[in-house]
Scaffold this active site. Structure first.
Site, PDB file in Angstrom:
ATOM      1  N   LYS A  73      -1.769  41.648   7.393  1.00 48.83           N
ATOM      2  CA  LYS A  73      -1.924  40.719   6.277  1.00 48.83           C
ATOM      3  C   LYS A  73      -1.959  41.518   4.987  1.00 48.83           C
ATOM      4  O   LYS A  73      -2.501  42.630   4.951  1.00 48.83           O
ATOM      5  CB  LYS A  73      -3.228  39.932   6.465  1.00 48.83           C
ATOM      6  CG  LYS A  73      -3.470  38.824   5.453  1.00 48.83           C
ATOM      7  CD  LYS A  73      -4.719  38.032   5.833  1.00 48.83           C
ATOM      8  CE  LYS A  73      -5.011  36.906   4.855  1.00 48.83           C
ATOM      9  NZ  LYS A  73      -6.190  36.120   5.253  1.00 48.83           N
ATOM     10  N   SER A 148      -5.543  31.112   5.535  1.00 47.14           N
ATOM     11  CA  SER A 148      -4.697  31.825   4.611  1.00 47.14           C
ATOM     12  C   SER A 148      -3.768  32.846   5.263  1.00 47.14           C
ATOM     13  O   SER A 148      -2.806  33.284   4.629  1.00 47.14           O
ATOM     14  CB  SER A 148      -5.590  32.555   3.604  1.00 47.14           C
ATOM     15  OG  SER A 148      -6.379  33.526   4.258  1.00 47.14           O
ATOM     16  N   SER A 172      -9.365  31.413   8.410  1.00 47.33           N
ATOM     17  CA  SER A 172      -8.009  31.867   8.088  1.00 47.33           C
ATOM     18  C   SER A 172      -7.248  32.551   9.210  1.00 47.33           C
ATOM     19  O   SER A 172      -6.064  32.824   9.058  1.00 47.33           O
ATOM     20  CB  SER A 172      -8.048  32.813   6.894  1.00 47.33           C
ATOM     21  OG  SER A 172      -8.067  32.052   5.728  1.00 47.33           O
TER      22      SER A 172
HETATM   23  N1  GLN Z   1      -9.269  27.973   4.179  1.00 47.93           N
HETATM   24  C1  GLN Z   1     -10.506  28.599   3.825  1.00 47.93           C
HETATM   25  C2  GLN Z   1     -10.550  28.852   2.345  1.00 47.93           C
HETATM   26  O1  GLN Z   1      -9.691  28.424   1.686  1.00 47.93           O
HETATM   27  C3  GLN Z   1     -10.666  29.847   4.606  1.00 47.93           C
HETATM   28  C4  GLN Z   1     -10.029  31.013   4.006  1.00 47.93           C
HETATM   29  C5  GLN Z   1     -10.230  32.254   4.798  1.00 47.93           C
HETATM   30  O2  GLN Z   1     -10.733  32.228   5.910  1.00 47.93           O
HETATM   31  N2  GLN Z   1      -9.854  33.363   4.205  1.00 47.93           N
HETATM   32  O3  GLN Z   1     -11.431  29.463   1.856  1.00 47.93           O
END
Ligand code: GLN
Length: 472
Positions: A73, A148, A172
């Site tokens: 990532k 994400s 994410s």
């Molecule tokens: N979707 C969640 C957010 O927007 C989780 C993001 C993540 O785990 N990095 O914060």
């Protein structure tokens, strides 16, 4: 071809070189450019690594991951390679060091193939917040891959690498794993060092994996976990897990009534979960239905605490130290303001502002302190339940991958994480297993959560659940 670490090992044993495997993936990435997973392919350094690995193979000194092609990532640092957190504000920035977990993979002769698109600074649930465009779900290009870590998920889904690293602050890894039919593991908080991970919310962030099997998740976890002098929040002992085996020992699964009957759940995802519970019960496992009274508090609490932490973590991107600096700005203050206003995207700015608000004088106790107290209640209740139960079983996501631009309200988007934020709030390890198949043809996951530092139970129970579900 080369679906798993075991496949790679077999190929190498039968004479395929690490260079050949690497070239195979480089070509496959090129022919799948439309998915927009990779922000950059590290062609040169990957081939160099492959050559070195081939020399080790010849002398029989190769590591456990010889020739295993892994994507990362774009928020994980790899020395002398670009990293941007999918943000314009890090334009042109190159890592000065390598993340501990990545170094441990490299030390076992993994080949690092490139950096993967994600939501900017890991903030999002659909990968629609990247400064470098959407990642397409390979199962249906009109749908989001989740976020994400969307690029990391699709890279494994589409066979563009054998495994990938993501980060999971509120879901994410597990949410995109559910949307793409891959295995997504978020380890116990602190099991894997965060050194070299660009911070979003430090007390929630955890690096984890996307793989095509539980065995691969287990092996990568074993290699990466353990203490690290560069991360004081890393757990001080190595967590030993055993190879997943189908142990027919009776296990106790807890299901929360509030989760099972949550509003807005896709009926097929719900009935699938119920069918899994029935199968487990018919095999002699114990299913306990309990109440978890904090479900509706989880998402608000997550957003109070993570935005607070993000507002502080992201203060360092000021146009002076790293990456993008606005050229029209005059003076220091103007440089900060213009660089940050232009460098950050909309969602990141929204969160910095929300975080600054909850930390501000007069609101701190009402929001931040209160959220910390609720966090403790969630943690205590979770521990209490796992004291008399092996696994908490729940959906990963309320439904399947949705279409691009179909969720425009931020609050609606935040609710995508309703089932995943729990494990980050409490710090427990959790995994999404790609066992569900929707009538639309799209995959979806189910989620297992275990006691702190008990990845062993988590992965072994996962293997057992998978086996029982697949047996029909
Ligand atoms: N979707 C969640 C957010 O927007 C989780 C993001 C993540 O785990 N990095 O914060």
């Amino acid at each position: 071809m080369y679906q798993s670490i075991a496949d790679t090992r077999n190929a190498i044993q039968s004479g395929t070189s690490a260079c050949e495997i690497t070239i195979h993936f480089i070509e496959k990435i090129k022919s799948n450019k439309h998915l927009n997973c990779f922000l950059e392919v590290f062609e040169e350094s990957a081939l160099e690594q492959a050559k070195a690995v081939d020399a080790k193979i010849k002398s029989g000194t190769q590591g456990k991951l010889a020739g295993v092609v892994i994507g990362i990532k774009d928020n994980i640092c790899y020395k002398n390679h670009k990293v941007s957190a999918s943000s314009k504000i890090l334009e042109g920035f190159e890592s000065l060091f390598t993340a501990t977990v990545l170094q441990r993979l490299i030390d076992e002769d993994a080949i690092i193939i490139g950096r993967l698109n994600c939501d900017e600074f890991a903030m999002g649930s659909s990968n629609e917040n990247s400064a470098f465009g959407n990642v397409l779900n390979a199962a249906d290009n009109s749908r989001v891959p989740g976020g994400s870590s969307g690029g990391s998920a699709v890279a494994v889904q589409a066979g563009l690498c054998i495994a990938s690293l993501g980060s999971d602050t509120g879901g994410s890894i597990r949410q995109p794993a559910s949307f793409t039919g891959t295995y997504g593991l978020k380890p116990t908080y602190g099991a894997l060092s965060r050194y070299g991970l660009i911070a979003y919310a430090s007390s929630f962030d955890q690096i984890g994996t996307f793989t095509n099997s539980i065995e691969d998740a287990q092996l990568l976890f074993d290699i990466m976990n353990g203490p690290d002098e560069f991360d004081s929040t890393a757990i001080q002992q190595k967590i030993e897990s055993t190879a997943p085996a189908i142990i027919n020992q009776r296990k106790t699964f807890t299901v929360f009534n509030e989760y099972l009957h949550a509003e807005g759940m896709d009926p097929e995802c719900k009935s699938f979960l119920i069918s899994v519970l029935e199968k487990l019960e018919s095999k002699g496992h114990i299913i306990k239905y309990e109440s978890f009274p904090y479900l509706n508090e989880l998402v608000p609490l997550y957003y109070v605490l993570t935005t607070a932490e993000a507002s502080s973590n992201l203060a360092r991107f000021d146009g002076v130290h790293y990456g993008y600096r606005n050229q029209e700005a005059v003076g220091v203050e103007d440089t900060y303001v213009k660089s940050r206003s232009i460098g950050f995207g909309k969602e990141v700015k929204r969160r910095i502002m929300a975080g600054t608000f909850v930390l501000s004088h007069g609101y701190y106790d009402a929001y931040y302190t209160k959220a910390q107290k609720v966090r403790r209640l969630v943690r205590e209740k979770t521990n209490e339940i796992l004291a008399s139960s092996d696994i908490i079983l729940m959906p990963t996501t309320p439904g399947v991958a949705f279409e691009f631009n179909s969720v425009s309200d931020p609050l609606q988007m935040y609710l995508q994480d309703i089932f995943t934020v729990h494990a980050n709030i409490s710090g427990n390890p959790a995994i999404s297993l790609p066992l569900g198949k929707h009538s639309s043809g799209l995959p979806f996951g189910i989620q297992l959560m275990a006691n702190h530092k008990d990845e062993d139970m988590l992965l072994n129970a996962s293997k057992m659940v998978e086996d029982i579900v697949n047996a029909g």
